[in-house]
Design an enzyme around this catalytic site. Structure first.
Site, PDB file in Angstrom:
ATOM      1  N   HIS A  42       0.857  -1.187   0.000  1.00 26.56           N
ATOM      2  CA  HIS A  42       0.000   0.000   0.000  1.00 26.56           C
ATOM      3  C   HIS A  42       0.892   1.235   0.000  1.00 26.56           C
ATOM      4  CE1 HIS A  42       1.189  -0.315   4.190  1.00 26.56           C
ATOM      5  NE2 HIS A  42       0.973   0.993   4.260  1.00 26.56           N
ATOM      6  N   HIS A 124       5.711   6.542  -1.094  1.00 29.21           N
ATOM      7  CA  HIS A 124       6.450   5.316  -1.379  1.00 29.21           C
ATOM      8  C   HIS A 124       5.632   4.092  -0.988  1.00 29.21           C
ATOM      9  CE1 HIS A 124       7.189   5.729   2.924  1.00 29.21           C
ATOM     10  NE2 HIS A 124       7.450   4.429   2.927  1.00 29.21           N
TER      11      HIS A 124
END
Length: 175
Positions: A42, A124
């Site tokens: 995620h 990220h």
């Protein structure tokens, strides 16, 4: 002994669809045996931390009506956070809509006395934890394109064998 206060470790994240999740997982497996399980991939937008039930209810209410504009992430850059030894994949260009979304989430949560992380937002996806190498020096053959479709309120649950992230609620992007 006193029982621990009720609550859960929560975060808000962009949640990949099955196609993007499979691409991220393939890349992570190719790069390192220390990869994050595919189900946990995620992009964290806001870490909420340990959250008692009343505060969780406030966060959910603050996010009612959230309708971020659509955007697509181009994940094309590998990197490594040295301290926590994290291998990550992120965009070399952060879409303005993602920056606006994080700002909107922070504004809404501030009304619930959420203390934002003082560090700047770093878009990220964690591919590996306790990564023993250095970030691969080669460019990706092509970026992973991730059309943002849903924002998820997720719980981080510790269990034997590691941590599992469980979606609790979600908000669509662009509807």
């Amino acid at each position: 002994t006193q029982a621990p206060a009720p609550g859960r470790r929560l975060f808000l994240a962009l949640w990949p669809d099955p196609v993007v999740r499979a691409e991220l997982a393939r890349l992570a497996r190719r790069l390192t045996p220390e990869h994050v399980p595919a189900a946990n991939l995620h992009l964290t937008l806001v870490f909420l931390g340990f959250t008692p039930p009343d505060r969780e209810a406030g966060y959910r209410a603050a996010l009612d009506g959230l309708r971020p504009v659509p955007f697509t992430l181009e994940l094309d850059r590998l990197g490594c956070f040295r301290g926590p030894r994290v291998l990550w994949l992120g965009p070399s260009q952060i879409p303005p809509a993602l920056t606006a979304l994080v700002g909107e989430l922070q504004r809404r949560l501030a009304a619930c006395d959420h203390e934002p992380d003082p560090r700047p937002f770093a878009a990220h996806v964690t591919l590996a934890r306790r990564f023993s190498g250095s970030a691969p020096a080669y460019p990706l053959p092509s970026p992973i394109r991730w059309p943002a479709a849903r924002i998820v309120l997720a719980e981080s649950r510790s269990q034997p064998g590691g941590v599992r992230y469980e979606p609790l609620a979600d908000w669509p992007v662009g509807l």
